[in-house]
Design an enzyme around this catalytic site. Sequence first.
Site, short mmCIF file in Angstrom:
data_model
loop_
_atom_site.label_atom_id
_atom_site.label_comp_id
_atom_site.label_asym_id
_atom_site.label_seq_id
_atom_site.Cartn_x
_atom_site.Cartn_y
_atom_site.Cartn_z
N ARG A 19 47.70 17.82 -4.81
CA ARG A 19 46.65 16.99 -5.40
C ARG A 19 47.32 15.94 -6.27
O ARG A 19 48.11 16.29 -7.16
CB ARG A 19 45.71 17.83 -6.27
CG ARG A 19 44.97 18.87 -5.50
CD ARG A 19 43.88 19.47 -6.37
NE ARG A 19 43.29 20.63 -5.72
CZ ARG A 19 42.13 21.18 -6.08
NH1 ARG A 19 41.46 20.68 -7.11
NH2 ARG A 19 41.65 22.23 -5.44
N ARG B 76 30.38 25.88 -0.51
CA ARG B 76 30.53 24.45 -0.20
C ARG B 76 31.90 24.21 0.43
O ARG B 76 32.70 25.12 0.53
CB ARG B 76 30.45 23.62 -1.49
CG ARG B 76 31.49 24.10 -2.49
CD ARG B 76 31.62 23.21 -3.69
NE ARG B 76 32.33 23.87 -4.76
CZ ARG B 76 33.64 23.96 -4.87
NH1 ARG B 76 34.43 23.43 -3.96
NH2 ARG B 76 34.20 24.59 -5.88
N GLU C 170 36.22 41.56 -16.89
CA GLU C 170 37.11 41.98 -15.81
C GLU C 170 38.45 42.38 -16.39
O GLU C 170 38.87 41.82 -17.41
CB GLU C 170 37.38 40.81 -14.84
CG GLU C 170 36.34 40.64 -13.78
CD GLU C 170 36.59 39.44 -12.87
OE1 GLU C 170 37.63 38.74 -13.03
OE2 GLU C 170 35.74 39.19 -12.01
N LYS D 165 27.75 34.49 -11.01
CA LYS D 165 28.90 35.30 -10.59
C LYS D 165 28.63 36.79 -10.67
O LYS D 165 29.25 37.57 -9.94
CB LYS D 165 30.11 34.94 -11.44
CG LYS D 165 30.58 33.52 -11.19
CD LYS D 165 31.71 33.23 -12.12
CE LYS D 165 32.57 32.14 -11.58
NZ LYS D 165 33.84 32.09 -12.30
N HIS E 262 46.20 33.82 -6.23
CA HIS E 262 44.83 33.41 -5.88
C HIS E 262 44.82 33.13 -4.38
O HIS E 262 45.47 32.20 -3.92
CB HIS E 262 44.43 32.15 -6.67
CG HIS E 262 43.11 31.58 -6.25
ND1 HIS E 262 42.02 31.51 -7.08
CD2 HIS E 262 42.70 31.06 -5.07
CE1 HIS E 262 41.00 30.98 -6.43
NE2 HIS E 262 41.39 30.68 -5.21
N GLU F 128 35.00 35.32 -6.79
CA GLU F 128 33.79 34.51 -6.66
C GLU F 128 33.72 33.88 -5.29
O GLU F 128 34.70 33.90 -4.54
CB GLU F 128 33.73 33.41 -7.74
CG GLU F 128 34.76 32.32 -7.58
CD GLU F 128 34.39 31.06 -8.35
OE1 GLU F 128 33.24 30.86 -8.74
OE2 GLU F 128 35.31 30.23 -8.53
P1 ADP Z 1 36.03 29.31 -12.04
O1 ADP Z 1 34.76 29.46 -11.28
O2 ADP Z 1 35.84 28.82 -13.42
O3 ADP Z 1 37.07 28.58 -11.27
P2 ADP Z 1 37.21 31.90 -11.26
O4 ADP Z 1 36.52 33.19 -11.45
O5 ADP Z 1 37.27 31.35 -9.87
O6 ADP Z 1 36.57 30.83 -12.26
O7 ADP Z 1 38.69 32.00 -11.81
C1 ADP Z 1 39.53 30.87 -11.87
C2 ADP Z 1 40.96 31.31 -12.05
O8 ADP Z 1 41.11 32.08 -13.26
C3 ADP Z 1 41.49 32.20 -10.95
O9 ADP Z 1 41.96 31.47 -9.83
C4 ADP Z 1 42.61 32.91 -11.68
O10 ADP Z 1 43.73 32.04 -11.79
C5 ADP Z 1 42.05 33.13 -13.07
N1 ADP Z 1 41.36 34.44 -13.16
C6 ADP Z 1 40.06 34.71 -12.91
N2 ADP Z 1 39.79 36.03 -13.06
C7 ADP Z 1 40.95 36.63 -13.41
C8 ADP Z 1 41.34 37.99 -13.71
N3 ADP Z 1 40.48 39.00 -13.68
N4 ADP Z 1 42.65 38.22 -14.02
C9 ADP Z 1 43.55 37.21 -14.07
N5 ADP Z 1 43.24 35.93 -13.82
C10 ADP Z 1 41.98 35.62 -13.48
#
Ligand code: ADP
Length: 449
Positions: free
Chosen positions: A337, A291, A200, A116, A208, A287
Amino acid sequence: MFSKILIANRGEIALRIQRACREMGIKTVAVHSTADADAMHVRLADEAVCIGPPSSRDSYLNVAAILSAATITGAEAIHPGYGFLSENAEFAETVEEHGLAFIGPTAQHIRMMGDKITAKTTMRELGVPLVPGSDGALPDLQSAREVAERVGYPVLIKAAAGGGGRGMKVAKTADEIEEAWTVARTEARAAFGNDEVYLEKYLNRPRHIELQILGDAHGNVVHFGERDCSLQRRHQKLLEEAGSPALTDAEREEIGRTSTEALARMGYRNAGTLEFLYQDGQFCFIEMNTRLQVEHPVTEMVCSVDLVREQIRIAAGEKLGYTQKDIKMSGHAIECRINAENPETFAPSPGTVNVFHAPGGLGVRMDSALYAGYRIPPYYDSMIAKLIVHAPTRQEAIARMQRALDECVVDGVQTVIPLHRKILADPSFQKGDYTIHWLENFVAEQTKS
Ligand code: ADP
């Protein structure tokens, strides 16, 4: 075009891929563990090969067994689905080394986005906006403190190798940073064998929002609009919509342009999803998934596209054959889901499904490998079905989903259907007024009352 494809997955996604293959006149090879001998994806495939015992490590993640199955059946390509080996760069490389096509991006792009930190650095260089935070990996606790002071609390410490919501810890104030640092690293080491972490700003009320992209091997990249996947528990998605109730056409166009330009410059090929947090009109990249996603059907419904078919065509070297202006989003789609879980505690509920009735009717799609008498094995993911509806407006899509859930019968195990019913009936949800934190609070209130 390929004449035979091996599908290195199970459950509803293996069926989903088989369906695309069949419509394209391509033969399918299923692989399965001993626990899945009676599974639907095995019954419906043209050929099936047992690749090992129940544990995923010895079967669905067993690269040697999967490649042997492809060789003995004469498959020309492998579709990995989602989960399992789908984001494993070494697997993609090995498949290609064996003279087979991997239906997905290049190993180099999988590797780049799988880390990441590299993903964020790459996207920043390509002009994609990010969540404010550290420039790369944090070398020590002191630098975590410094970055946290600079961006302001609360902050989130995240694993470079993270996935599935693991290896992520919030520090609300400076007092909590040391613990968040230690816990995130310990969890990351245990789950991914890599304790590299970054920081972050923790956004307090984002949505999201993710963008579906397809690129071909000839430099063409398009997007199919966004999905809103804000309804999550423990960072896992539960209900998804296309499009997002929060986005304007102009915002969609702008983020779409930024994203497709970035991926075209990367030379990205096949399906990919850019995930963003969206707050106060700002998109922040978090991220990229290299896929097909679980929630791809909502995009298929609003854009009238078969994304799996497109993936296969791209892997066979075909051109997309259309441009961005040919892609139109029409109406609204929602996916629920359906997990075999207790709807309050989310504890898995494996067992035998005695009665199963799939809903139907106009604008209703059920992607599932269930049948009456099916024994849900305890070894794999608890998602047993995806119910998807499509309607001209969001309001009609909600009514259609409520009607479809009422028709749906899964008897013998517990499912999250009662929770979906409550969400759909909630006034905030109906107004489209929710963030990524909404569902956790909603569930907490439901269990209190
Ligand atoms: P993973 O790869 O484990 O799914 P992500 O980076 O995609 O991790 O984050 C998953 C979820 O976590 C996001 O959809 C959001 O709900 C929460 N999240 C991630 N980063 C942040 C952030 N900086 N602030 C608030 N929530 C976050």
